[in-house]
Motif scaffolding. Structure first.
Motif, mmCIF file in Angstrom:
data_model
loop_
_atom_site.group_PDB
_atom_site.id
_atom_site.type_symbol
_atom_site.label_atom_id
_atom_site.label_comp_id
_atom_site.label_asym_id
_atom_site.label_seq_id
_atom_site.Cartn_x
_atom_site.Cartn_y
_atom_site.Cartn_z
ATOM 1 N N VAL A 1 8.727 22.055 -11.219
ATOM 2 C CA VAL A 1 9.464 20.794 -11.149
ATOM 3 C C VAL A 1 9.772 20.294 -12.556
ATOM 4 C CG1 VAL A 1 9.368 18.387 -10.388
ATOM 5 C CG2 VAL A 1 8.424 20.183 -8.940
ATOM 6 N N GLY A 2 11.008 19.826 -12.756
ATOM 7 C CA GLY A 2 11.409 19.294 -14.051
ATOM 8 C C GLY A 2 12.169 20.273 -14.913
ATOM 9 N N THR A 3 12.147 21.563 -14.557
ATOM 10 C CA THR A 3 12.903 22.550 -15.328
ATOM 11 C C THR A 3 14.352 22.577 -14.848
ATOM 12 O OG1 THR A 3 12.387 24.340 -13.784
ATOM 13 C CG2 THR A 3 10.854 23.958 -15.618
ATOM 14 N N GLU A 4 15.235 23.101 -15.702
ATOM 15 C CA GLU A 4 16.652 23.196 -15.335
ATOM 16 C C GLU A 4 16.847 24.071 -14.103
ATOM 17 O OE1 GLU A 4 20.461 23.749 -18.004
ATOM 18 O OE2 GLU A 4 19.707 25.740 -17.420
ATOM 19 N N GLN A 5 16.156 25.200 -14.042
ATOM 20 C CA GLN A 5 16.287 26.085 -12.897
ATOM 21 C C GLN A 5 15.883 25.373 -11.613
ATOM 22 O OE1 GLN A 5 14.219 29.815 -13.444
ATOM 23 N NE2 GLN A 5 16.010 30.773 -14.388
ATOM 24 N N TYR A 6 14.801 24.596 -11.676
ATOM 25 C CA TYR A 6 14.354 23.858 -10.494
ATOM 26 C C TYR A 6 15.403 22.841 -10.062
ATOM 27 C CZ TYR A 6 11.890 20.704 -7.388
ATOM 28 O OH TYR A 6 11.556 19.931 -6.312
ATOM 29 N N ASP A 7 15.957 22.092 -11.027
ATOM 30 C CA ASP A 7 16.921 21.038 -10.697
ATOM 31 C C ASP A 7 18.120 21.609 -9.940
ATOM 32 O OD1 ASP A 7 15.308 19.201 -11.915
ATOM 33 O OD2 ASP A 7 16.467 19.116 -13.779
ATOM 34 N N TYR A 8 18.666 22.741 -10.436
ATOM 35 C CA TYR A 8 19.861 23.309 -9.798
ATOM 36 C C TYR A 8 19.501 24.039 -8.493
ATOM 37 C CZ TYR A 8 22.731 22.129 -13.823
ATOM 38 O OH TYR A 8 23.422 21.446 -14.794
ATOM 39 N N ALA A 9 18.376 24.747 -8.505
ATOM 40 C CA ALA A 9 17.972 25.485 -7.296
ATOM 41 C C ALA A 9 17.670 24.531 -6.149
ATOM 42 C CB ALA A 9 16.759 26.358 -7.591
ATOM 43 N N SER A 10 16.981 23.434 -6.424
ATOM 44 C CA SER A 10 16.634 22.486 -5.356
ATOM 45 C C SER A 10 17.893 21.856 -4.760
ATOM 46 C CB SER A 10 15.688 21.405 -5.880
ATOM 47 O OG SER A 10 16.294 20.643 -6.907
ATOM 48 N N ARG A 11 18.879 21.537 -5.606
ATOM 49 C CA ARG A 11 20.139 21.002 -5.085
ATOM 50 C C ARG A 11 20.863 22.050 -4.236
ATOM 51 N NH1 ARG A 11 20.255 18.823 -10.514
ATOM 52 N NH2 ARG A 11 20.279 16.520 -10.495
ATOM 53 N N ALA A 12 20.887 23.298 -4.718
ATOM 54 C CA ALA A 12 21.581 24.362 -4.001
ATOM 55 C C ALA A 12 20.964 24.624 -2.634
ATOM 56 C CB ALA A 12 21.574 25.648 -4.837
ATOM 57 N N VAL A 13 19.643 24.549 -2.562
ATOM 58 C CA VAL A 13 18.967 24.749 -1.263
ATOM 59 C C VAL A 13 19.217 23.561 -0.354
ATOM 60 C CG1 VAL A 13 16.718 24.943 -0.133
ATOM 61 C CG2 VAL A 13 17.221 26.324 -2.159
ATOM 62 N N ALA A 14 19.122 22.356 -0.880
ATOM 63 C CA ALA A 14 19.339 21.150 -0.078
ATOM 64 C C ALA A 14 20.760 21.099 0.481
ATOM 65 C CB ALA A 14 19.066 19.907 -0.916
ATOM 66 N N LEU A 15 21.730 21.613 -0.268
ATOM 67 C CA LEU A 15 23.131 21.603 0.161
ATOM 68 C C LEU A 15 23.480 22.797 1.053
ATOM 69 C CD1 LEU A 15 24.694 20.492 -3.238
ATOM 70 C CD2 LEU A 15 24.676 19.143 -1.115
ATOM 71 N N GLY A 16 22.543 23.708 1.237
ATOM 72 C CA GLY A 16 22.767 24.848 2.125
ATOM 73 C C GLY A 16 23.418 26.042 1.473
ATOM 74 N N TYR A 17 23.519 26.038 0.129
ATOM 75 C CA TYR A 17 24.115 27.184 -0.543
ATOM 76 C C TYR A 17 23.182 28.397 -0.471
ATOM 77 C CZ TYR A 17 26.977 23.547 -2.869
ATOM 78 O OH TYR A 17 27.796 22.481 -3.147
ATOM 79 N N PHE A 18 21.899 28.136 -0.683
ATOM 80 C CA PHE A 18 20.899 29.192 -0.705
ATOM 81 C C PHE A 18 19.700 28.791 0.156
ATOM 82 C CE2 PHE A 18 23.121 29.913 -4.743
ATOM 83 C CZ PHE A 18 23.353 31.276 -4.664
#
Length: 554
Positions: free
Chosen positions: A100-117
């Motif tokens: 949590v707090g890393t750039e990878q986490y920020d983008y990955a969590s959004r992508a999962v929440a939006l249904g991309y991944f």
């Protein structure tokens, strides 16, 4: 999002200027390894100009590394920025491989929440794992709302994507949005994606100026009648869509006539007895704009039908292998037999008369006499100077002849055309026995033998068929199974089973052929049965009943 709004572009360029000083437009951004000759040159610079990618900073300039495989983390970041979702609150999703707090986490969590991944079932996002084209197709279609249902007007054009594939409709959407045409008609969902490939896809999804021309299926309207010609095929599937993705709603056989009311690409839109559907044009011939006349079937006096016993059986114009092939039959198909002449059967099917080799038909009488006129070859093993197995002056050749003669009498009484390879104590080679069967136009071949072993404990009955070269191996096995069952039950024999072996006389025949080992002369119990006239009668009756059951079964 198909075209970035100007206001959004201005904001993104302003943001980019603050991140990369001195680069205020896409035209000013250059990567050493992306030259104007590359097909992705404009798209890479377009994406970079919007701040979606920055490349890799090196001493002598920036590189894009277009041939590198794209990772899941890289794709997540690019999609979030491209879809303008980078400012949404960071979702609270726990990943076992992201902090949590890393750039990878920020983008990955959004992508999962939006249904991309999706994270896997164990909670891993796998940010550094290379991205496959199937996952990319799903993510891109979700991000830009490009899903497209598979219909007759929008059939799946990727030959390796079925309608049951999880991302089928989204990949279909990418095709009709001009994002991809696939690779030689295939999407290759399990192949990894390079950075340059993803940039092409992403730019096309974002801006119409980069999209590919979409080739829509050709649709024509013309009414005529077509005849199904499925040579070498079991059936012709009728589908709900002009594509292999359509559900199968009916099956047509060779010679069936259907009305064609339109065409989509290589698919014909047809009317048939059960409704409407689509068939592949490759398996049809046009027969005119009027319903073809139906030829009245000729009168048959044979009382025979034939069931095809091989995958494909050619129908010829006349009774010769040099005659043109006019159609074909498929495994299990039943035809009416008009007459037999040697190995040729004259048949009537699909309003036509033709000729097929009868060895590849199981001939079935339509009367209540299943064995009437069937040509059955009985082969009593050994003979003359070749006694076969012996014990206490009892020989195999004498037992097999006795049993064969008993079977012959029963078959003759049932109306069969039974032919013996030998009716007395004579000798034929193995080759002579099989050639004898072929010269007499055999329809089934039964070879009778007696067993022996070095161990006196070996006992029982076993029946053999061959699958190595006999084209009628399935029929041979069926006959062997019936005879074996009768022998074991009626003579109270130990069941040694039905076995697949390459014995000469059954593998060099092309009709249903079996080799029976009645019992062991070397075993005390079996010896008593083999030297008992009452048991020899039981053996003969069991073989006879096996043949009756075989020819009674459809």
């Amino acid at each position: 999002m198909r075209t970035i709004k100007w206001a959004a572009v201005v904001l993104m360029i302003f943001a980019l200027v603050s991140i990369v000083p001195g680069r205020s437009s896409a035209q000013q951004i250059q990567f050493k390894d992306v030259t104007p000759t590359k097909e992705y040159y404009e798209q890479v610079n377009y994406i970079a100009g919007l701040g979606i990618i920055k490349g890799y900073q090196e001493k002598d300039g920036a590189t894009f590394k277009p041939g590198n495989n794209l990772t899941r983390a890289q794709a997540a970041k690019m999609l979030i920025i491209a879809a303008e979702k980078q400012d949404i609150p960071t979702p609270s999703i726990e990943f076992k491989d992201l902090k949590v707090g890393t750039e990878q986490y920020d983008y990955a969590s959004r992508a999962v929440a939006l249904g991309y991944f999706k994270a896997d079932t164990n909670g891993y996002f796998k940010p550094n794992e290379n991205l496959k084209r199937g996952e990319m197709g799903n993510a891109l279609a979700v991000a830009f709302n490009l899903s497209e249902k598979i219909t007759g007007e929008r059939p799946m054009m990727m030959t390796d994507i079925s309608k049951d594939y999880g991302y089928a409709e989204r990949i279909n959407g990418l095709y009709y949005a001009g994002v991809t045409r696939g690779d030689a008609g295939k999407f290759l969902p399990n192949s990894f994606l390079t950075r340059s490939q993803f940039t092409l896809f992403l730019a096309r999804a974002m801006d119409e100026k980069f999209t590919l021309a979409v080739k829509l299926p050709e649709v024509t309207a013309r009414t005529y009648f077509a005849k199904v010609t499925t040579e070498g095929e079991d059936v012709l599937n009728v589908r709900t869509l002009p594509s292999v993705d359509g559900s199968v709603i009916h099956k047509l056989g060779s010679g069936d006539i259907v009305e064609v009311v339109g065409q989509t690409g290589d698919w014909l839109h047809i009317l048939f007895n059960h409704g409407v559907g689509y068939i592949n044009r490759s398996y049809t011939i046009e027969v005119g704009t009027e319903v073809p006349p139906v030829i009245a079937p000729p009168t048959s006096t044979s009382n025979l039908t034939g069931k095809v016993t091989v995958n494909s059986l050619n129908i010829r114009e006349s009774a010769s292998t040099d005659s043109p092939i006019i159609d074909s039959l498929t495994l299990g198909q039943t035809v009416e037999i008009l007459s037999l002449d040697g190995y040729w059967a004259e048949i009537y099917i699909n309003s036509n008369i033709g000729y097929v080799h009868k060895s590849y038909l199981k001939l079935l009488n339509t009367t209540n006499k299943p064995l009437q006129d069937r040509i059955i070859i009985l082969d009593a093993g050994h003979g003359d100077h070749d006694p076969g197995a012996t014990n206490n002056k009892v020989t195999e050749k004498s037992i097999t002849l006795k049993v064969a003669l008993l079977v012959e009498a029963k078959l003759n009484n049932a109306g069969a055309n039974v032919i013996m390879t030998r009716s007395d104590d004579t000798y034929l080679s193995l080759e002579q026995r099989t050639e004898f069967a072929k010269k007499n136009y055999a329809e089934t071949f039964v070879s009778i033998h007696v067993n022996s072993a070095t161990s006196a404990s070996a006992k029982g009955t076993e029946t053999f068929f061959d699958s190595s070269s006999n084209p009628n191996s399935a029929e041979s096995k069926a006959l062997a199974t019936l005879i074996q069952k009768n022998l074991v039950k009626n003579a109270s024999m130990t069941d040694r089973g039905v076995k697949d072996e390459r014995f000469y006389v059954i593998r060099n025949n092309n009709v249903a052929s079996v080799l029976i080992e009645l019992a062991f002369l070397s075993n005390t119990d079996d010896f008593k049965k083999l030297t008992s006239d009452s048991f020899l009668e039981i053996y003969a009756e069991s073989i006879y009943q096996g043949l009756v059951q075989y020819y009674s079964a459809p």
